[in-house]
Scaffold this active site. Sequence first.
Site, PDB file in Angstrom:
ATOM      1  N   SER A 136       0.767  -1.240  -0.059  1.00  0.00           N
ATOM      2  CA  SER A 136      -0.143  -0.116  -0.154  1.00  0.00           C
ATOM      3  C   SER A 136       0.903   1.444   0.062  1.00  0.00           C
ATOM      4  O   SER A 136       1.727   1.515  -0.815  1.00  0.00           O
ATOM      5  CB  SER A 136      -1.156  -0.035   1.215  1.00  0.00           C
ATOM      6  OG  SER A 136      -1.846   1.018   1.028  1.00  0.00           O
ATOM      7  N   HIS A 137       0.819   2.231   1.028  1.00  0.00           N
ATOM      8  CA  HIS A 137       1.514   3.540   1.051  1.00  0.00           C
ATOM      9  C   HIS A 137       2.610   3.135   1.952  1.00  0.00           C
ATOM     10  O   HIS A 137       3.516   4.307   2.154  1.00  0.00           O
ATOM     11  CB  HIS A 137       0.430   4.583   1.231  1.00  0.00           C
ATOM     12  CG  HIS A 137      -0.331   4.343   2.644  1.00  0.00           C
ATOM     13  ND1 HIS A 137      -1.196   3.494   2.945  1.00  0.00           N
ATOM     14  CD2 HIS A 137       0.125   4.708   3.878  1.00  0.00           C
ATOM     15  CE1 HIS A 137      -1.670   3.399   4.141  1.00  0.00           C
ATOM     16  NE2 HIS A 137      -0.748   4.206   4.789  1.00  0.00           N
TER      17      HIS A 137
ATOM     18  N   LYS B 287      -4.032  -7.565   0.621  1.00  0.00           N
ATOM     19  CA  LYS B 287      -5.304  -7.249   0.660  1.00  0.00           C
ATOM     20  C   LYS B 287      -6.139  -8.317   0.037  1.00  0.00           C
ATOM     21  O   LYS B 287      -5.848  -8.981  -1.109  1.00  0.00           O
ATOM     22  CB  LYS B 287      -5.585  -5.984   0.023  1.00  0.00           C
ATOM     23  CG  LYS B 287      -5.001  -4.836   0.727  1.00  0.00           C
ATOM     24  CD  LYS B 287      -5.148  -3.456   0.113  1.00  0.00           C
ATOM     25  CE  LYS B 287      -4.255  -2.394   0.795  1.00  0.00           C
ATOM     26  NZ  LYS B 287      -4.539  -0.965   0.271  1.00  0.00           N
TER      27      LYS B 287
END
Length: 465
Positions: free
Chosen positions: A111-112, A121
């Site tokens: 992700s970030h 996910k």
Amino acid sequence: MRDQGKAAGHRFDPTILREYDIRGVVGETLSEADAHAIGGSFARVLIEAGGRRVAVGRDGRLSSPALEAALVEGLSGAGVDVLRIGLGPTPMLYYAAHTLPVDGGLMVTGSHNPANYNGFKLVLGKRPFFGADIGRLGKIAAAGDIPRGAGKVEERAVLDAYVARLLEGFSGAKPLTVAWDPGNGATAEVLKKLAERLPGRHLLINDTIDGRFPAHHPDPTEPENLVQLQQAVTSEGCDLGIAFDGDGDRIGVVDAKGRILWGDQFMVMLAGEIIAKQPGATIIADVKASQVLFDEIARMGGTPLMWRTGHSLIKSKMAELGAPLAGEMSGHIFYADGYYGYDDALYAAVRLLGILARGGESVAALRDRLPAVVNTPELRFPCAESRKFAVVEEVRQRLAEAKAEVSDIDGVRVRTADGWWLLRASNTQDVLVARAEAKDEAGLARLKTLLAEQLRASDITPPRF
């Protein structure tokens, strides 16, 4: 024929099984053995639900190919068929889960987070897989309760179909000049194809997928990560700039003057388009969002709904209510109007450009007309896992005794004559999260004082505001 005999148990580092996903530091808390165990454990859940085929994608991190290979081996070794969709953003995996003949999907992504992180996910059917679902994977793995089989593995390219589907969200004639920054993240290749087919002039920076993230951290919610985009917008005379996080489910926006608009600001424009078509439509935003957003939704004739922070929680509430649009301050934007109801920053960008290309007000004009408020950023400060929820409950009880105006759907959000302040416990880390917003600096100072007093009453040292 599947052999249901038990395999040797596998234990995950307890920090990686989070509320909304699985995430850890590669080589420290997360390994290829974990990826294999996640595949086998998810296979069991899938088979019990009557499924037997999944889509698997990966982001551009250096560790993602090896983790993806181990994940696929774990899934197929448990008798599940796998369609490998390859490198791309998380929403492309969601798209595959909604359009391919599969019963779920798994995305390898950090992700970030920084480059040394990675994770997963998951989607079961077409719904988010989170909370107790993720906790159950840990129990299945520890018990070695993994089926055995020989699932088929095949490659399935979906990138071009995904780009075509994104373009269905665009309509408009006015040519725009747009700067884009995928931040060397997983959206880069999709974005190149998308920009080629959108009208107007498009300037792309940091558009090579590089898991080292050499230009800046892949998180558009941090102002320092938008500096290059701001410079590109102002130097090139762009109408706006758009940035994405590392896996493409969060969007950042910069106006023609180089000013940042957060998710709870540019969502006003997105909501206006929906409400014009569906008067009274329910628009959902998270508890951290500005009061300005909720007030603007109501002013335009929509029905604002404040809900709990967390992309899986928002998606679930959106589906429950049939809401056409939802969003978070952090830049997760969820469209069910003409789309599938999951958070897709690329699709949100296309819809935003469509509004502008049909002659809607500019992003800068929107920024100028919104009521002026002053607020803190999201403040995160340490609090022991065993205390964080208890502290919020103690604060809630004191506020109830004081008959304060409080929303407690996710922590406590307190309204006063000055504005509001929020305190909630993070679902993913041992931290408390706070935010405050007021009409002016004096009011904000008073809100900070109220928040600090409540924290001290629970023996918590307030953060430096």
